[in-house]
Design an enzyme around this catalytic site. Structure first.
Site, PDB file in Angstrom:
ATOM      1  N   GLY A   8       4.856  42.227   1.576  1.00 54.13           N
ATOM      2  CA  GLY A   8       4.796  40.794   1.881  1.00 54.13           C
ATOM      3  C   GLY A   8       4.464  40.506   3.336  1.00 54.13           C
ATOM      4  O   GLY A   8       4.856  39.473   3.879  1.00 54.13           O
ATOM      5  N   SER A  11       2.585  37.075   5.308  1.00 48.26           N
ATOM      6  CA  SER A  11       3.122  35.730   5.541  1.00 48.26           C
ATOM      7  C   SER A  11       4.623  35.761   5.795  1.00 48.26           C
ATOM      8  O   SER A  11       5.310  36.727   5.434  1.00 48.26           O
ATOM      9  CB  SER A  11       2.805  34.875   4.295  1.00 48.26           C
ATOM     10  OG  SER A  11       3.365  33.597   4.396  1.00 48.26           O
ATOM     11  N   ILE A  13       8.479  35.799   6.188  1.00 47.57           N
ATOM     12  CA  ILE A  13       9.530  36.735   6.601  1.00 47.57           C
ATOM     13  C   ILE A  13       8.981  38.163   6.727  1.00 47.57           C
ATOM     14  O   ILE A  13       9.338  38.898   7.662  1.00 47.57           O
ATOM     15  CB  ILE A  13      10.706  36.675   5.590  1.00 47.57           C
ATOM     16  CG1 ILE A  13      11.346  35.271   5.600  1.00 47.57           C
ATOM     17  CG2 ILE A  13      11.754  37.745   5.903  1.00 47.57           C
ATOM     18  CD1 ILE A  13      12.301  35.008   4.427  1.00 47.57           C
ATOM     19  N   SER A 117      18.204  35.993  -2.623  1.00 42.89           N
ATOM     20  CA  SER A 117      18.208  34.610  -2.138  1.00 42.89           C
ATOM     21  C   SER A 117      19.600  34.016  -2.250  1.00 42.89           C
ATOM     22  O   SER A 117      20.332  34.303  -3.204  1.00 42.89           O
ATOM     23  CB  SER A 117      17.248  33.748  -2.965  1.00 42.89           C
ATOM     24  OG  SER A 117      17.423  32.388  -2.611  1.00 42.89           O
ATOM     25  N   TYR A 157      13.656  31.996 -11.087  1.00 44.21           N
ATOM     26  CA  TYR A 157      13.793  32.477  -9.697  1.00 44.21           C
ATOM     27  C   TYR A 157      15.226  32.938  -9.425  1.00 44.21           C
ATOM     28  O   TYR A 157      15.444  34.033  -8.893  1.00 44.21           O
ATOM     29  CB  TYR A 157      13.373  31.380  -8.713  1.00 44.21           C
ATOM     30  CG  TYR A 157      13.382  31.820  -7.270  1.00 44.21           C
ATOM     31  CD1 TYR A 157      12.361  32.615  -6.763  1.00 44.21           C
ATOM     32  CD2 TYR A 157      14.418  31.448  -6.413  1.00 44.21           C
ATOM     33  CE1 TYR A 157      12.372  33.037  -5.448  1.00 44.21           C
ATOM     34  CE2 TYR A 157      14.431  31.859  -5.090  1.00 44.21           C
ATOM     35  CZ  TYR A 157      13.411  32.651  -4.605  1.00 44.21           C
ATOM     36  OH  TYR A 157      13.432  33.062  -3.296  1.00 44.21           O
ATOM     37  N   LYS A 161      16.368  36.801  -8.602  1.00 41.96           N
ATOM     38  CA  LYS A 161      17.035  37.211  -7.368  1.00 41.96           C
ATOM     39  C   LYS A 161      18.415  37.818  -7.639  1.00 41.96           C
ATOM     40  O   LYS A 161      18.889  38.672  -6.881  1.00 41.96           O
ATOM     41  CB  LYS A 161      17.122  36.025  -6.405  1.00 41.96           C
ATOM     42  CG  LYS A 161      15.748  35.572  -5.888  1.00 41.96           C
ATOM     43  CD  LYS A 161      14.968  36.730  -5.263  1.00 41.96           C
ATOM     44  CE  LYS A 161      13.729  36.285  -4.510  1.00 41.96           C
ATOM     45  NZ  LYS A 161      12.989  37.435  -3.935  1.00 41.96           N
TER      46      LYS A 161
HETATM   47  P1  NAI Z   1       5.785  33.852   1.797  1.00 39.11           P
HETATM   48  O1  NAI Z   1       5.137  33.207   0.633  1.00 39.11           O
HETATM   49  O2  NAI Z   1       5.559  33.303   3.153  1.00 39.11           O
HETATM   50  O3  NAI Z   1       5.407  35.402   1.808  1.00 39.11           O
HETATM   51  C1  NAI Z   1       5.432  36.166   0.630  1.00 39.11           C
HETATM   52  C2  NAI Z   1       4.347  37.231   0.723  1.00 39.11           C
HETATM   53  O4  NAI Z   1       4.444  38.050  -0.454  1.00 39.11           O
HETATM   54  C3  NAI Z   1       2.936  36.640   0.749  1.00 39.11           C
HETATM   55  O5  NAI Z   1       2.201  37.176   1.826  1.00 39.11           O
HETATM   56  C4  NAI Z   1       2.359  37.062  -0.588  1.00 39.11           C
HETATM   57  O6  NAI Z   1       0.954  37.310  -0.562  1.00 39.11           O
HETATM   58  C5  NAI Z   1       3.133  38.335  -0.892  1.00 39.11           C
HETATM   59  N1  NAI Z   1       3.114  38.628  -2.325  1.00 39.11           N
HETATM   60  C6  NAI Z   1       3.509  37.806  -3.328  1.00 39.11           C
HETATM   61  N2  NAI Z   1       3.276  38.382  -4.507  1.00 39.11           N
HETATM   62  C7  NAI Z   1       2.751  39.601  -4.255  1.00 39.11           C
HETATM   63  C8  NAI Z   1       2.283  40.669  -5.079  1.00 39.11           C
HETATM   64  N3  NAI Z   1       2.293  40.575  -6.423  1.00 39.11           N
HETATM   65  N4  NAI Z   1       1.819  41.787  -4.503  1.00 39.11           N
HETATM   66  C9  NAI Z   1       1.760  41.877  -3.150  1.00 39.11           C
HETATM   67  N5  NAI Z   1       2.164  40.901  -2.321  1.00 39.11           N
HETATM   68  C10 NAI Z   1       2.651  39.772  -2.864  1.00 39.11           C
HETATM   69  O7  NAI Z   1       7.339  33.882   1.456  1.00 39.11           O
HETATM   70  P2  NAI Z   1       8.629  34.103   2.409  1.00 39.11           P
HETATM   71  O8  NAI Z   1       9.285  32.804   2.577  1.00 39.11           O
HETATM   72  O9  NAI Z   1       8.283  34.908   3.590  1.00 39.11           O
HETATM   73  O10 NAI Z   1       9.549  34.939   1.410  1.00 39.11           O
HETATM   74  C11 NAI Z   1       9.758  36.323   1.527  1.00 39.11           C
HETATM   75  C12 NAI Z   1      10.861  36.711   0.565  1.00 39.11           C
HETATM   76  O11 NAI Z   1      12.055  36.022   0.896  1.00 39.11           O
HETATM   77  C13 NAI Z   1      10.559  36.377  -0.886  1.00 39.11           C
HETATM   78  O12 NAI Z   1      11.028  37.426  -1.714  1.00 39.11           O
HETATM   79  C14 NAI Z   1      11.350  35.111  -1.114  1.00 39.11           C
HETATM   80  O13 NAI Z   1      11.688  34.931  -2.468  1.00 39.11           O
HETATM   81  C15 NAI Z   1      12.561  35.364  -0.246  1.00 39.11           C
HETATM   82  N6  NAI Z   1      13.269  34.156   0.145  1.00 39.11           N
HETATM   83  C16 NAI Z   1      12.648  33.183   0.890  1.00 39.11           C
HETATM   84  C17 NAI Z   1      13.319  32.034   1.251  1.00 39.11           C
HETATM   85  C18 NAI Z   1      12.676  30.934   2.042  1.00 39.11           C
HETATM   86  O14 NAI Z   1      13.275  29.858   2.156  1.00 39.11           O
HETATM   87  N7  NAI Z   1      11.462  31.105   2.593  1.00 39.11           N
HETATM   88  C19 NAI Z   1      14.708  31.817   0.829  1.00 39.11           C
HETATM   89  C20 NAI Z   1      15.271  32.881   0.064  1.00 39.11           C
HETATM   90  C21 NAI Z   1      14.557  34.005  -0.259  1.00 39.11           C
END
Ligand code: NAI
Length: 258
Positions: A8, A11, A13, A117, A157, A161
């Site tokens: 990931g 983008s 985190i 989460s 979701y 999680k």
């Molecule tokens: P984001 O959308 O900014 O980044 C997620 C990244 O994962 C993206 O770059 C995307 O291309 C990549 N990705 C998604 N599906 C994929 C796949 N099949 N194969 C390869 N790469 C893939 O999201 P963010 O906010 O950085 O979230 C990161 C993690 O933290 C996630 O697991 C999310 O569920 C979790 N999370 C985020 C929260 C928030 O408020 N932003 C809160 C709680 C958990």
């Protein structure tokens, strides 16, 4: 330098965690399905949503770090606005299958961190039901069964999680004799591109009221610092646990009833 795989990294985190660990001298092997320019480390473009994609990624990790890796952070994930099948495939099986695929590469003393989460604390599904899905040998059959369950589909979701936390405990127990630690991190609402999706999924007022209560949303760095800690030897006795990093939101909501 220690070799850490982070998913990931395109983008939010994941991107922040990759930058933080690179700045601390780790060699980061970054994975994402979206392209990344000028990655500080080795970037592998790949899709974690199906077993073939996971195996291709694992092969490239082996080529990049033939002597083994020191850690894995499963940060890639999709929000609940995606179809339930996509959410469950990426958030649950993507995490499980990548851990199993890189298992032979993980050296003694290494650490795995999986992103769960804080919303998963809102209700707890039955652990047996989570295990039945998350640990299913027959992935296709488990998916068919899950997609026939309205409660799982309506809360895909949250369910995904909770499966992540369960898988983290499960692998922590399984790998304990090999000196490999496994923990999960549960963020509250963090300002990344998927925060808008969370507003659509959980309700705009509810998400915004969190920031009002806490003074602000979380920043990617708030979460990256905790992931980096769990990956480090300083967390050597922290194993099989979930670290909630939500600014106090869950505590606030859970005590509001007293
Ligand atoms: P984001 O959308 O900014 O980044 C997620 C990244 O994962 C993206 O770059 C995307 O291309 C990549 N990705 C998604 N599906 C994929 C796949 N099949 N194969 C390869 N790469 C893939 O999201 P963010 O906010 O950085 O979230 C990161 C993690 O933290 C996630 O697991 C999310 O569920 C979790 N999370 C985020 C929260 C928030 O408020 N932003 C809160 C709680 C958990």
């Amino acid at each position: 330098s220690p070799q850490i795989v982070i998913t990931g990294v395109a983008s939010g985190i994941g991107k922040e965690t990759a930058q933080l660990l690179s700045s601390r001298g780790y060699h980061v092997i970054g994975v994402d399905r979206a392209p990344v320019e000028d990655f500080a480390g080795t970037f592998i473009q790949g899709d974690l949503s199906d077993p073939t994609g996971v195996n291709q990624i694992a092969d490239k990790i082996r080529e990049t770090a033939p002597a083994g890796i020191d850690g894995l952070a499963n940060i890639a994930g999709v929000p609940g606005t995606a179809p339930a099948e996509v959410v469950l495939n990426i958030n649950v099986f993507g995490v499980r299958d990548l851990i199993q695929a890189v298992r032979p590469q993980l050296q003694r003393g290494s650490s795995i961190v999986n992103l769960a989460s804080a919303v998963a604390y809102q209700w707890r599904a039955d652990k047996a039901q989570l295990a039945e899905f998350a640990l299913a040998a027959d992935r296709q059959q488990a998916m068919t069964q899950a997609l026939a369950d309205d409660h799982i589909v309506g809360h895909s979701y949250l369910f995904s999680k909770q499966c992540v936390s369960l898988l983290s405990e499960y692998f922590a127990a399984e790998f304990v004799a090999d000196g490999i630690r496994v923990n999960s991190v549960s963020p509250g609402p963090v300002e990344t591109p998927i925060l808008e999706d969370f507003k659509n999924d959980h309700g705009c007022d509810k998400v915004n009221s969190a920031a009002t209560t806490l003074g602000r949303f979380g920043a990617p760095a708030d979460i990256a610092q905790c992931i980096a800690y769990l990956l480090s030897p300083e967390a050597g006795w922290v194993n099989g646990t979930d670290l909630r990093v939500d600014g106090g939101l869950t505590a606030y909501r859970e005590t509001a009833q007293f």
